[in-house]
Design a protein around this motif. Structure first.
Motif, short mmCIF file in Angstrom:
data_model
loop_
_atom_site.label_atom_id
_atom_site.label_comp_id
_atom_site.label_asym_id
_atom_site.label_seq_id
_atom_site.Cartn_x
_atom_site.Cartn_y
_atom_site.Cartn_z
N ASN A 1 16.72 1.26 21.56
CA ASN A 1 17.30 1.54 20.25
C ASN A 1 16.48 0.95 19.11
O ASN A 1 16.83 -0.09 18.55
CB ASN A 1 18.74 1.00 20.23
N TYR A 2 15.38 1.60 18.75
CA TYR A 2 14.63 1.18 17.56
C TYR A 2 15.40 1.65 16.33
O TYR A 2 15.75 2.83 16.21
CB TYR A 2 13.24 1.82 17.54
N ALA A 3 15.60 0.73 15.39
CA ALA A 3 16.46 1.07 14.24
C ALA A 3 15.68 1.62 13.03
O ALA A 3 16.29 2.21 12.14
CB ALA A 3 17.25 -0.17 13.81
N PHE A 4 14.38 1.41 13.00
CA PHE A 4 13.60 1.81 11.82
C PHE A 4 12.26 2.40 12.26
O PHE A 4 11.81 2.16 13.37
CB PHE A 4 13.35 0.60 10.89
N ASP A 5 11.63 3.16 11.36
CA ASP A 5 10.26 3.60 11.61
C ASP A 5 9.47 3.55 10.30
O ASP A 5 10.02 3.23 9.23
CB ASP A 5 10.21 4.98 12.29
N ILE A 6 8.18 3.85 10.43
CA ILE A 6 7.28 3.75 9.27
C ILE A 6 6.80 5.14 8.87
O ILE A 6 6.28 5.89 9.69
CB ILE A 6 6.04 2.88 9.60
N THR A 7 6.96 5.44 7.61
CA THR A 7 6.38 6.66 7.04
C THR A 7 5.14 6.24 6.25
O THR A 7 5.25 5.50 5.27
CB THR A 7 7.39 7.36 6.10
N PRO A 8 3.96 6.70 6.69
CA PRO A 8 2.73 6.28 5.97
C PRO A 8 2.74 6.80 4.52
O PRO A 8 3.29 7.86 4.23
CB PRO A 8 1.61 6.96 6.77
N ALA A 9 2.11 6.04 3.65
CA ALA A 9 2.11 6.37 2.22
C ALA A 9 1.62 7.79 1.95
O ALA A 9 2.09 8.45 1.02
CB ALA A 9 1.22 5.35 1.48
N ARG A 10 0.70 8.28 2.81
CA ARG A 10 0.13 9.61 2.55
C ARG A 10 1.16 10.73 2.63
O ARG A 10 0.94 11.83 2.13
CB ARG A 10 -1.03 9.89 3.52
N LEU A 11 2.33 10.44 3.24
CA LEU A 11 3.38 11.47 3.35
C LEU A 11 4.42 11.36 2.25
O LEU A 11 5.38 12.13 2.21
CB LEU A 11 4.06 11.37 4.72
N VAL A 12 4.25 10.37 1.37
CA VAL A 12 5.26 10.12 0.32
C VAL A 12 4.78 10.73 -0.99
O VAL A 12 3.69 10.42 -1.48
CB VAL A 12 5.49 8.59 0.16
N THR A 13 5.61 11.60 -1.58
CA THR A 13 5.24 12.22 -2.86
C THR A 13 5.27 11.20 -3.99
O THR A 13 4.42 11.21 -4.88
CB THR A 13 6.22 13.38 -3.19
N GLY A 14 6.27 10.33 -3.97
CA GLY A 14 6.35 9.30 -5.01
C GLY A 14 7.51 8.36 -4.75
O GLY A 14 8.42 8.67 -3.97
N PHE A 15 7.44 7.19 -5.41
CA PHE A 15 8.53 6.22 -5.36
C PHE A 15 9.34 6.34 -6.64
O PHE A 15 8.76 6.32 -7.74
CB PHE A 15 7.98 4.78 -5.25
N ILE A 16 10.63 6.46 -6.48
CA ILE A 16 11.51 6.39 -7.66
C ILE A 16 11.93 4.92 -7.79
O ILE A 16 12.69 4.41 -6.95
CB ILE A 16 12.74 7.29 -7.51
N THR A 17 11.37 4.24 -8.76
CA THR A 17 11.65 2.81 -8.93
C THR A 17 12.38 2.59 -10.26
O THR A 17 12.54 3.53 -11.04
CB THR A 17 10.36 1.97 -8.96
N GLU A 18 12.73 1.34 -10.51
CA GLU A 18 13.40 1.03 -11.78
C GLU A 18 12.42 1.14 -12.95
O GLU A 18 12.82 1.13 -14.10
CB GLU A 18 14.04 -0.37 -11.73
N ARG A 19 11.12 1.24 -12.64
CA ARG A 19 10.13 1.37 -13.72
C ARG A 19 9.53 2.78 -13.79
O ARG A 19 8.47 2.96 -14.38
CB ARG A 19 9.03 0.32 -13.53
N GLY A 20 10.17 3.71 -13.15
CA GLY A 20 9.70 5.09 -13.24
C GLY A 20 9.28 5.62 -11.89
O GLY A 20 9.40 4.92 -10.87
N SER B 1 0.82 -1.22 0.00
CA SER B 1 0.00 0.00 0.00
C SER B 1 0.85 1.27 0.00
O SER B 1 0.31 2.37 0.01
CB SER B 1 -0.93 0.01 1.22
N GLY B 2 2.18 1.11 0.03
CA GLY B 2 3.06 2.28 -0.07
C GLY B 2 3.56 2.84 1.24
O GLY B 2 4.16 3.91 1.25
N ASP B 3 3.32 2.13 2.36
CA ASP B 3 3.94 2.55 3.61
C ASP B 3 5.44 2.22 3.55
O ASP B 3 5.82 1.14 3.06
CB ASP B 3 3.34 1.80 4.81
N VAL B 4 6.25 3.14 4.06
CA VAL B 4 7.70 3.01 3.89
C VAL B 4 8.38 2.76 5.23
O VAL B 4 8.29 3.59 6.15
CB VAL B 4 8.28 4.31 3.28
N CYS B 5 9.06 1.64 5.34
CA CYS B 5 9.94 1.44 6.49
C CYS B 5 11.34 1.85 6.08
O CYS B 5 11.86 1.39 5.07
CB CYS B 5 9.91 -0.02 6.93
#
Ligand code: MRU
Length: 375
Positions: free
Chosen positions: A327-346, A248-252
């Motif tokens: 010491n938590y090493a990671f967190d989650i950025t919900p998809a609604r805060l992400v402008t876009g994914f730069i992937t190998e397909r665009g 769904s686009g949530d980012v860890c």
């Protein structure tokens, strides 16, 4: 990428496939040391202790670790034991399970007598694939920087990044850094704000080092400075990496990424995530509920290594002896805060539909491997 003018990758086979070489990232930026890994146990140790780190590189190291295991004993039993050992090394980056699944699919189809050679060949193919994915991310991300440069009529584009999603986190190029290196190489004036990224300081020690080796202008800032810079119009875009992005686009990603995304959202700064497809886990939806977040030793918070006046790397204490640290090493950025994914397909919108449309062959299919006991 180059180190003192010489081209390097972060991992490569050596000694007629008897071993692999890695750059020991725990020594950077003070010492550039190459280590030899001869066994799957050494590969698992290198991942766990973060001599290699970064989601894509963890996966490639695991692939070579299985190749080393097959060289030692090519049985199904040893493949299962080696897979379990490597999978347990770090829990969050899905690339680790992805690479193990890919290697197992390849090796289990072969008789044991062919597995040693085939293991190295397939691990090498995974490494080459990673280089290609990063180059494609660079090519698709470059127009974003070109556009920012055009908007600023050629004035310096300021990009903020968190942790190290550079070539040291991959085999070459990096994910978040690939568009940056390509834009710099074509002469676009740019400057990178490097979050120091406590507690292990991957930004201050690794991102700053590799940008410096390539001649990219950059400035290290403390983790809490990003919001202030954004409020003052000093950040044109944010580009970070990801250890596991859900369907769904949530980012860890590295702890603190979420706070940068909130600040970017509040200040209208575009927030991009460079995401090669092996970092996307199409078997889960909800990042907060479903991504396993690694907790690491409190010592990473209470103590810090650095270059002493003696010229040696030494570790010193920072905190009161009796204070607890978590010491938590990671967190989650919900998809609604992400402008876009730069992937190998665009560049893809941060939504379930857009990700599914871009990677239809992955939808509904798990591509990772878990130890049977964990299932
Ligand atoms: O704990 P680390 O150093 O392995 O964390 C690395 C990150 O969080 C990176 O941003 C992520 O792996 C993407 S790397 C291309």
């Amino acid at each position: 990428m180059r180190v003192a003018g010489k081209a390097f990758r972060t991992i490569w086979p050596a000694g007629g496939d008897a071993s692999i070489h890695i750059i020991d990232q725990t020594r950077l930026p003070h010492e550039f040391e190459i280590l030899s890994i001869h066994t799957v146990s050494e590969a698992a140790h290198a991942i766990k202790e973060m001599q290699v780190r970064g989601a894509p590189l963890i996966g490639v190291t695991a692939a070579y670790g299985l190749a080393l295991a097959m060289r030692a004993e090519p049985s199904d039993a040893n493949l299962n034991a080696a897979s379990a050992l490597l999978a347990a090394a770090r829990p969050t980056a899905v690339n680790l399970q992805w690479a193990i699944a890919s290697m197992r699919g390849h090796l289990l189809a072969l008789p044991p007598s062919e597995r040693a050679g085939a293991g190295f060949a397939h691990a090498g193919a995974i490494a080459e694939q990673d280089v290609g994915l990063c180059q494609a991310i660079g090519a698709h991300g470059l127009p974003l920087i070109r556009a920012a440069s055009a908007r600023k009529q050629g004035r310096t584009v300021d990009i903020l990044t968190h942790c190290n999603a550079g070539w040291l986190a991959t085999v070459d190029w990096g994910t978040a850094t690939a568009p940056i290196y390509m834009a710099h190489d074509e002469g676009i004036a740019l400057h990178v704000w490097v979050d120091e990224t406590r507690p292990r300081n991957q930004g201050a020690s690794l991102t700053a080092w590799e940008l410096g080796q390539h001649g990219v202008p950059h400035t290290i800032i403390v983790d809490n400075a990003g919001g202030h810079l954004m409020q003052h119009g000093e950040v044109d875009l944010v580009i970070v990496g990801t250890d596991r992005t859900t369907a769904s686009g949530d980012v860890c990603n590295k702890i603190g990424t979420y706070l940068k995304a909130l600040a970017a959202h509040d200040n209208g700064v575009p927030f991009y995530v460079a995401a090669p497809s092996p970092s996307i886990d199409f078997s889960i939806q909800d990042g907060i509920a479903e991504v396993p977040i690694e907790t690491r030793s409190p010592k990473e918070i209470t103590h810090i290594p650095g270059l002493a006046a003696s010229g040696r790397i030494e570790t010193v204490g920072l905190t009161p002896a009796g204070s607890a640290a978590l010491n938590y090493a990671f967190d989650i950025t919900p998809a609604r805060l992400v402008t876009g994914f730069i992937t190998e397909r665009g560049v893809i919108a941060a939504s379930r539909d857009a990700l599914a449309k871009a990677f239809p062959e992955r939808v509904g299919k798990g591509s990772s491997w878990k130890t049977p006991a964990a299932e």
